[in-house]
Design a protein around this motif. Structure first.
Motif, PDB file in Angstrom:
ATOM      1  N   PHE A  71       0.845  -1.202   0.000  1.00 52.34           N
ATOM      2  CA  PHE A  71       0.000   0.000   0.000  1.00 52.34           C
ATOM      3  C   PHE A  71       0.881   1.253   0.000  1.00 52.34           C
ATOM      4  O   PHE A  71       1.962   1.257   0.595  1.00 52.34           O
ATOM      5  CB  PHE A  71      -0.904   0.028   1.232  1.00 52.34           C
ATOM      6  CG  PHE A  71      -2.146  -0.788   1.046  1.00 52.34           C
ATOM      7  CD1 PHE A  71      -3.098  -0.414   0.105  1.00 52.34           C
ATOM      8  CD2 PHE A  71      -2.359  -1.930   1.806  1.00 52.34           C
ATOM      9  CE1 PHE A  71      -4.239  -1.171  -0.067  1.00 52.34           C
ATOM     10  CE2 PHE A  71      -3.500  -2.684   1.629  1.00 52.34           C
ATOM     11  CZ  PHE A  71      -4.446  -2.312   0.693  1.00 52.34           C
ATOM     12  N   PRO A  72       0.423   2.325  -0.641  1.00 52.32           N
ATOM     13  CA  PRO A  72       1.212   3.560  -0.638  1.00 52.32           C
ATOM     14  C   PRO A  72       1.391   4.063   0.789  1.00 52.32           C
ATOM     15  O   PRO A  72       0.463   4.019   1.600  1.00 52.32           O
ATOM     16  CB  PRO A  72       0.365   4.538  -1.462  1.00 52.32           C
ATOM     17  CG  PRO A  72      -0.502   3.653  -2.298  1.00 52.32           C
ATOM     18  CD  PRO A  72      -0.767   2.423  -1.479  1.00 52.32           C
ATOM     19  N   ILE A  73       2.609   4.534   1.095  1.00 56.48           N
ATOM     20  CA  ILE A  73       2.901   4.989   2.462  1.00 56.48           C
ATOM     21  C   ILE A  73       3.088   6.499   2.532  1.00 56.48           C
ATOM     22  O   ILE A  73       3.377   7.034   3.591  1.00 56.48           O
ATOM     23  CB  ILE A  73       4.153   4.293   3.001  1.00 56.48           C
ATOM     24  CG1 ILE A  73       5.372   4.632   2.133  1.00 56.48           C
ATOM     25  CG2 ILE A  73       3.933   2.806   3.108  1.00 56.48           C
ATOM     26  CD1 ILE A  73       6.686   4.127   2.710  1.00 56.48           C
ATOM     27  N   LEU A  74       2.948   7.250   1.419  1.00 57.50           N
ATOM     28  CA  LEU A  74       3.199   8.686   1.427  1.00 57.50           C
ATOM     29  C   LEU A  74       2.292   9.439   2.382  1.00 57.50           C
ATOM     30  O   LEU A  74       2.668  10.432   2.973  1.00 57.50           O
ATOM     31  CB  LEU A  74       3.051   9.262   0.015  1.00 57.50           C
ATOM     32  CG  LEU A  74       4.091   8.825  -1.017  1.00 57.50           C
ATOM     33  CD1 LEU A  74       3.766   9.439  -2.367  1.00 57.50           C
ATOM     34  CD2 LEU A  74       5.484   9.232  -0.577  1.00 57.50           C
ATOM     35  N   GLU A  75       1.068   8.967   2.560  1.00 54.30           N
ATOM     36  CA  GLU A  75       0.077   9.714   3.327  1.00 54.30           C
ATOM     37  C   GLU A  75      -0.310   9.063   4.647  1.00 54.30           C
ATOM     38  O   GLU A  75      -1.226   9.520   5.311  1.00 54.30           O
ATOM     39  CB  GLU A  75      -1.198   9.888   2.483  1.00 54.30           C
ATOM     40  CG  GLU A  75      -0.970  10.332   1.050  1.00 54.30           C
ATOM     41  CD  GLU A  75      -0.471  11.755   0.959  1.00 54.30           C
ATOM     42  OE1 GLU A  75      -0.688  12.509   1.934  1.00 54.30           O
ATOM     43  OE2 GLU A  75       0.141  12.108  -0.054  1.00 54.30           O
ATOM     44  N   LYS A  76       0.365   8.019   5.019  1.00 55.13           N
ATOM     45  CA  LYS A  76      -0.173   7.212   6.119  1.00 55.13           C
ATOM     46  C   LYS A  76      -0.154   7.914   7.475  1.00 55.13           C
ATOM     47  O   LYS A  76      -0.944   7.576   8.361  1.00 55.13           O
ATOM     48  CB  LYS A  76       0.556   5.875   6.203  1.00 55.13           C
ATOM     49  CG  LYS A  76       1.980   5.951   6.725  1.00 55.13           C
ATOM     50  CD  LYS A  76       2.557   4.553   6.853  1.00 55.13           C
ATOM     51  CE  LYS A  76       3.935   4.578   7.491  1.00 55.13           C
ATOM     52  NZ  LYS A  76       4.488   3.210   7.640  1.00 55.13           N
TER      53      LYS A  76
END
Length: 507
Positions: free
Chosen positions: A17-22
């Motif tokens: 899963f993308p982690i840029l915004e977590k």
């Protein structure tokens, strides 16, 4: 990502899963709680994980830098956000705001224009463009942008800035019209009500001034600007004890206010407590050493106490800051006369006559000095000029002339053998007159010198200074960027003095 042959679909593992915004939610939570140290720790961790590509973390880091006063660092981070998301108008707005705070108004205008291309319905962009143009003294462009902002969305702050432009241009009538519209839009805004009351007070429209100041105090009984203005009105009409009661309330809120101590000093002056008046005025002068009104009042009080050297000192200082006011030169001439320097007194009177085209007392005082010096022709010329001014004032408005001033004019007229042409045979009385001319003098025989010059003193009392304008703050929704605040210029001292009459007795 794994292909599921049974269901003929792809499945994603948690690690992919993308982690840029977590962690944006946590950054936002710390920021709105003003827990900036914890917020910076999370931002640092987030940027390490994303290799510096998390736009929201950089954005909030830039906001924190700005709050800490690191404007240049915040500008660089906002520029990074603009590179990461070039189609986001909010990033450009923040870049422009940082440029504005750095004093680079032309550069800020260019960036705001770029932001306007991305979002043509944002009132903040138009408002902020207007403020930038105000700093560049381009008032027409500023008005155009502020009107555009009002067309998109009406806000109190935009009305305040539009009214400020008219005040800078010296157009009080247009400023009042703008503030009236603002009060109609936001009738409970005490800043607008107080400002409108101060403008009416400056124009001498006391009924409307009292009405708006009263409304401001109804919504905010602790509004010190409105209290100070109301006290100034009472002081103008001679209610010194009531005014002092008001000023006690203000002293609790702003004990270091120069207008407050100036007004308190002049209340004591009106009550003939001259030592207390000087003490308060000296404190006001300490807090605002470049305020000419305070220096004027100090000179006035020292003249009253016959301390002519001190009066000369303060009046000379006031002239340095307000060289176009004829009345200051007249009072300086009174001090010089009593210091036995008639030649410099004549020079001061000549300058006062050149600058002041309305006040007849300047010519009367000058005529008395010339008569006492044996220059009857010059005294006669000044006396005739005084009569012309009185005729003009009587034609334009109702006036009340001080009885002792009239008496001195009659004695001087008789001594110059022009007594039959006196213009004050029937003084007009109007206790509510805005222009009240006051003067006193020691009576003297017509066969003897007429005594020292008359001295007119208008005790300058400041209603209130326009303080910092309210900023347009707004809340932030979950995981959204904090909004760009509308710009506002730095507060300027724009004390619009209300003039309270005072008397000087010269012997």
């Amino acid at each position: 990502m794994i292909w599921d042959t049974r269901n003929s679909t792809y499945t994603f593992t948690a690690q992919e899963f993308p982690i840029l915004e977590k962690q944006n939610w946590l950054i936002h939570l710390h920021y709105i709680r003003k827990d900036y140290e914890a917020c910076k720790a999370v931002i640092k961790e987030q940027l390490q994980e994303t290799q510096g590509l998390c736009e929201y973390a950089i954005y909030v880091q830039a906001l924190i830098f700005r709050l800490e006063g690191n404007i240049q660092e915040s500008l660089e981070l906002f520029q990074t956000c603009a590179v990461l998301s070039p189609q986001c108008a909010d990033n450009l707005k923040q870049v422009a705001r940082s440029l504005f705070l750095l004093g680079k108004h032309k550069a800020a205008i260019e960036v705001y224009n770029e932001a306007a291309k991305l979002n043509q319905t944002d009132w903040e962009i138009c408002h902020n463009l207007g403020v930038c143009y105000i700093y560049l003294k381009q008032f027409k462009k500023a008005q155009e942008q502020l009107h555009n902002a009002l067309h998109l969305n009406r806000h109190d702050l935009t009305y305040i800035m539009l009214g400020k432009i008219h005040l800078l241009e010296g157009d009080l009538d247009k400023a009042i019209e703008i503030y009236k519209k603002a009060v109609e839009f936001s009738p409970e805004n005490t800043e607008l009500l107080t400002t409108l009351g101060l403008l009416y007070l400056q124009l001498g429209i006391y009924q409307k001034a009292f009405e708006h100041l009263g409304n401001a105090l109804t919504y905010d009984p602790t509004n010190y600007k409105a209290i100070l203005a109301a006290g100034s009105m009472m002081q103008t009409h001679g209610d010194f004890d009531v005014a002092l009661t008001k000023y006690r309330v203000v002293a609790c809120a702003v004990p270091e206010s120069p207008p407050l101590w100036n007004n308190i000093g002049m209340c004591f002056f009106g009550k003939k407590k001259y030592v207390a008046a000087i003490s308060c005025l000296k404190r006001a002068n300490y807090l605002a050493p470049f305020d000419w009104k305070i220096l004027y009042n100090l000179g006035l009080v020292h003249l009253t106490m016959q301390q002519y050297a001190s009066a000369f000192h303060f009046l000379s200082a006031a002239i340095n800051f307000q060289p176009k006011m004829g009345e200051l030169y007249m009072l300086l001439a009174v001090a010089l006369t009593n210091l036995e320097d008639p030649e410099n007194a004549k020079r001061a009177y000549a300058e006062a006559v050149r600058l002041d085209k309305c006040n007849p007392l300047v010519n009367l005082n000058y005529a008395v000095l010339l008569y006492n010096q044996g220059e009857k022709q010059g005294a006669l010329a000044q006396y005739q000029e005084m009569e012309k001014k009185v005729h003009l004032l009587q034609d334009s408005s109702s006036l009340e002339f001080d009885a002792e001033m009239v008496d001195m004019a009659q004695k001087l007229g008789a001594a110059l053998q022009v007594g039959e042409a006196l213009v004050w045979t029937k003084p007009v009385k109007d206790t509510k007159s805005k222009h009240r001319t006051t003067s006193t003098s020691k009576a003297a025989s017509l066969q003897q010198p007429l005594g020292s010059n008359q001295a007119l003193g208008q005790a300058m009392s400041s209603a209130a200074a326009y303080g910092k304008l309210p900023s347009g703050a707004g809340g932030t929704s979950h995981l959204t960027k904090p909004p760009s605040l509308p710009l506002e210029p730095q507060p300027t001292v724009e004390a619009h003095p209300n003039e309270a009459s005072a008397q000087i007795r010269e012997k």
